[in-house]
Design an enzyme around this catalytic site. Structure first.
Site, PDB file in Angstrom:
ATOM      1  N   LYS A 124       0.858  -1.188   0.000  1.00 49.43           N
ATOM      2  CA  LYS A 124       0.000   0.000   0.000  1.00 49.43           C
ATOM      3  C   LYS A 124       0.881   1.220   0.000  1.00 49.43           C
ATOM      4  CE  LYS A 124      -4.056  -1.677   2.394  1.00 49.43           C
ATOM      5  NZ  LYS A 124      -4.904  -1.475   3.550  1.00 49.43           N
ATOM      6  N   HIS A 127       1.498   6.621   3.462  1.00 48.15           N
ATOM      7  CA  HIS A 127       0.729   7.867   3.438  1.00 48.15           C
ATOM      8  C   HIS A 127       1.215   8.879   4.473  1.00 48.15           C
ATOM      9  CE1 HIS A 127      -1.523   6.687   6.954  1.00 48.15           C
ATOM     10  NE2 HIS A 127      -1.873   5.552   6.376  1.00 48.15           N
ATOM     11  N   HIS A 130       1.806   7.818   7.968  1.00 49.15           N
ATOM     12  CA  HIS A 130       3.025   7.040   8.182  1.00 49.15           C
ATOM     13  C   HIS A 130       4.260   7.944   8.245  1.00 49.15           C
ATOM     14  CE1 HIS A 130       0.592   3.500   6.565  1.00 49.15           C
ATOM     15  NE2 HIS A 130       0.848   3.247   7.823  1.00 49.15           N
TER      16      HIS A 130
END
Ligand code: ARG
Length: 564
Positions: A124, A127, A130
Site C-alpha cells: 500500500k 501515506h 506514516h
C-alpha cells in the site's frame, strides 16, 4: 551549568529539604529585573517557623557564590542574578569544545529502549500518517541515543493478515506483470481496490481471500512466493523514501515475523485462565477495566492484529530486555494498545507498565481524511517531490546564483515538511498549507535553516576568529546575554522532550535559538564591531549558535545547509 540544580545545592546546606525537592521549587521570574532565577520561600516557612520574608533575608546573607553577581531578597522571594560573564564564557566554551556532542549526556547508560515507528503496510502507499510516525519515531530514536540509551528502531511492518489473501487472489486474476515491475505499489493498490469493488458485487470473493491467506499461513509454495515478492517490492519502494528522509531502522520484524510465535502466547493466556469463548471467538474479557474484549482468535481460528502485537511484545522483552517499549502509532489506536498492555498485565507481567503508546493526530489537506482503500490518496513521494520543487522555485527567485540548488532544495523542502510535523504537540492534528510551511519567515524549517545559512555567510565574511584568548566580558548587551542563555538550554530541553516523549520541544527550541540569534544579529554589526576583541567574542558566539542549531535540527531529522 545547570543553575536550578546549583541553586538547590547551595540552599540545601542551609535548609532541611532535599536537593531534588528544592530544585523543583526554583522558578524563572517573569521579568528579568527580578533576576534570572527565583526561589519562593513559602514552602520553608512551616519547617523554619518563620515568615517567608525573614527567611529570604536570612538566606540572602548566607549565600556567597561567584556564579551569581548578586542575590536579592524581594519580599518572600530570593532572586538570583547570574554572573553573566561566567555564564557566557562557560557556555560558549563548552559548546565549542563538545561540538556535535553538545547537549548529550549518559543518562540512559545500559538501558535498551525500543522505539517502534513507521510500521507501514506493505503493498500500500506510504501515506502522510506514516510519515508522521516515521519522523516522530526517528526523532525519539535519536534523542534517546543522544542521552546515552541504546535505542532500537523497529519498523513493525504490516505484512500479514487476510488482506494478503485478497491481494494474492486479486493479483492472480487481474494483475499486470509489467505494471508490477514498473510501479509496484500502484499496481498492488490497483488490484486491491478492484478486489473490494468486485467483492461488493460478489461477497463470496471474501472467502477466496481468506482461503488464500490460510494457504499462505500454511506455507503453501505459490502463495508464499507471491507474498515474498510483494514484500520485497514494497520494501524497495519504501527504501527510496527512507533515503530521501534520511531515516533508518535496526529491525524490520513486522507482523509476519510473529506468525509462528503466537501459539506460545495464546497458550500462556489460556494457562492463566484468561481465555474466554465468545460466539466462537477466543477473547480476554476486559469489561472490568471499561474496555471491550481483546480478541485473540477469530471464530474461524485466524489470529489477528492484537495477537501479533502480544507476540511481538513478548519477543521484544525476551530479545532486548527493554527498559521502555515505545509504540509511535496514530492516536486512534489507543484502545488497541490499552487492551494489549492490559492483557499483558493480567498475565502477571510487571513490564506491561514499561510499554507506552505514543499517539499522534491526524494529517489533512483542506478537510479530507486520507484513506487508501478507495484509491483516494496522496502518495508520499509526490508530496516530498512537490515540496522540493516548490522550494526550488523560491530559491530561483531569491538566490538564482546559488550553487547546487537541487541539493539545497531537497534538504530545505523535505526539511520543511518534517519540521511541520514536529512543530506542535504530537497529539494535535496537522493541516498542511504550503505557503505557511515553506515561508522563510515565521516558525518554519526554512526560517531556522536560513538563520543557519546566514550565520555561515557571516563567518565566511568575517573569518573564523580565534580559538583562545577571547574576552567574553565584552559580550555585555542584552541580546548577547539572552542568546547565550538560550544556547545553554539544549540538554535540559532534551530531558523534557524525552520525559514527555515530545520532540516538538526540541523543534520549538530551534525556533527560539533562531529568534534570539536574529535579534542579536539585527542589533549588532559583527564585521564592524567596536573593537577587534568584541568582534572575536561575537564570532565565537556565532559559531556556538550554529553548532547548537545544527545539533538541534539533526535531532529532529533535518540537515543544515551552508548557503541558501
Ligand atoms: N501497520 C499499522 C498501520 O499502518 C500500524 C502498526 C502499528 N504498530 C503495532 N505494533 N501495532 O495502521
Amino acid at each position: 551549568m545547570d543553575y536550578k540544580n546549583h541553586i538547590a545545592s547551595i540552599l540545601s546546606s542551609n535548609v532541611d529539604i532535599s536537593i531534588d525537592e528544592l530544585e523543583k521549587l526554583v522558578e524563572i521570574p517573569p521579568k528579568s529585573d527580578m533576576g534570572d532565577y527565583a526561589f519562593p520561600c513559602f514552602s520553608l516557612a512551616k519547617s523554619m517557623r518563620k515568615a517567608p520574608q525573614m527567611i529570604a533575608q536570612e538566606l540572602k546573607e548566607k549565600i556567597k557564590d561567584n556564579n551569581f553577581e548578586k542575590v536579592e531578597a524581594f519580599g518572600p522571594y530570593l532572586n538570583f542574578f547570574v554572573n553573566k560573564e561566567i555564564l557566557i564564557k562557560n557556555t560558549i566554551e563548552k559548546i565549542l569544545k563538545e561540538k556535535d556532542l553538545y547537549g548529550s549526556n549518559n543518562d540512559g547508560d545500559g538501558k535498551n529502549v525500543i522505539v517502534e515507528y513507521c510500521s507501514a503496510n506493505i503493498a500500500k502507499p506510504f501515506h502522510v500518517g506514516h510519515l508522521f510516525t516515521t519522523m516522530l519515531g526517528n526523532s525519539l530514536y535519536k534523542l534517546f541515543n543522544f542521552h546515552g540509551y541504546n535505542a532500537i528502531g523497529i519498523n513493525h511492518l504490516g505484512d500479514w493478515g487476510t488482506q494478503f489473501g485478497k491481494l494474492i487472489y486479486a493479483y492472480n486474476n487481474w494483475g499486470d506483470e509489467k505494471a508490477l515491475e514498473k510501479e509496484p505499489i500502484k499496481e498492488m493498490l490497483r488490484v486491491y481496490v478492484k478486489f473490494h469493488d468486485e467483492a461488493e458485487k460478489d461477497p463470496s470473493l471474501n472467502d477466496e481471500g481468506r482461503r488464500h491467506f490460510k494457504l499462505l499461513e500454511d506455507g503453501n509454495e505459490e502463495e508464499v512466493k507471491l507474498w515474498t515478492r510483494f514484500r520485497d517490492l514494497s520494501l524497495k519502494e519504501f527504501d527510496k523514501l527512507f533515503k530521501m528522509l534520511n531515516v533508518s531502522f535496526d529491525s524490520f520484524a513486522g507482523e509476519s515475523f510473529y506468525s509462528d510465535k503466537m501459539d506460545a502466547v495464546i497458550e500462556e493466556i489460556d494457562e492463566k485462565g484468561l481465555l474466554t469463548d465468545s460466539q466462537g471467538a477466543k477473547v480476554v474479557m476486559l469489561d472490568e477495566y471499561n474496555m471491550p474484549p481483546c480478541i485473540i482468535k477469530k471464530a474461524d481460528g485466524a489470529t489477528i492484529y492484537a495477537t501479533r502485537d502480544l507476540a511481538a511484545a513478548f519477543y521484544r522483552k525476551k530479545t532486548y530486555d527493554f527498559y521502555k517499549n515505545i509504540y509511535v502509532v496514530a492516536k486512534d489506536q489507543a484502545l488497541h494498545f490499552n487492551q494489549v498492555f492490559k492483557t499483558i498485565e493480567l498475565m502477571g507481567h510487571q513490564w506491561a507498565n514499561d510499554c507506552t503508546h505514543v499517539g499522534f493526530g491526524l494529517v489533512r489537506f483542506a478537510d479530507k481524511k486520507l484513506s487508501t482503500r478507495k484509491g483516494d490518496v496522496v502518495f508520499l513521494e509526490d508530496l516530498l517531490n512537490e515540496a522540493v520543487a516548490k522550494t526550488l522555485e523560491i530559491i530561483n527567485e531569491k538566490n538564482p546564483e546559488l550553487e547546487n540548488k537541487e541539493e539545497v532544495a531537497k534538504k530545505v523542502g523535505i526539511g520543511a515538511i518534517v519540521f511541520t510535523y514536529l512543530k506542535n504537540n504530537r497529539e494535535r492534528d496537522i493541516v498542511f498549507n504550503w505557503d505557511e510551511m515553506l515561508s522563510f519567515e515565521g516558525e518554519t524549517g526554512p526560517y531556522v535553516q536560513y538563520t543557519y545559512a546566514r550565520g555561515r555567510s557571516i563567518l565566511r565574511k568575517v573569518g573564523e576568529g580565534l580559538d583562545e584568548n577571547i574576552d567574553y566580558s565584552k559580550l555585555n548587551s542584552k541580546e548577547e546575554f539572552e542568546l547565550v542563555k538560550e544556547l545553554g538550554n539544549l540538554e535540559n530541553v532534551i530531558n523534557f522532550a524525552l520525559d514527555k516523549l515530545q520532540p516538538c520541544m526540541v523543534t520549538r527550541y530551534c525556533i527560539d535559538v533562531a529568534k534570539a540569534f536574529n535579534k542579536f544579529y539585527n542589533a549588532h554589526n559583527i564585521a564592524n564591531s567596536e573593537s577587534e576583541e568584541i568582534k572575536n567574542a561575537r564570532i565565537n558566539l556565532v559559531k556556538a549558535t550554529l553548532q547548537v542549531l545544527k545539533n538541534g535540527l539533526s535531532l529532529i531529522g533535518l540537515e543544515v545547509v551552508e548557503k541558501m
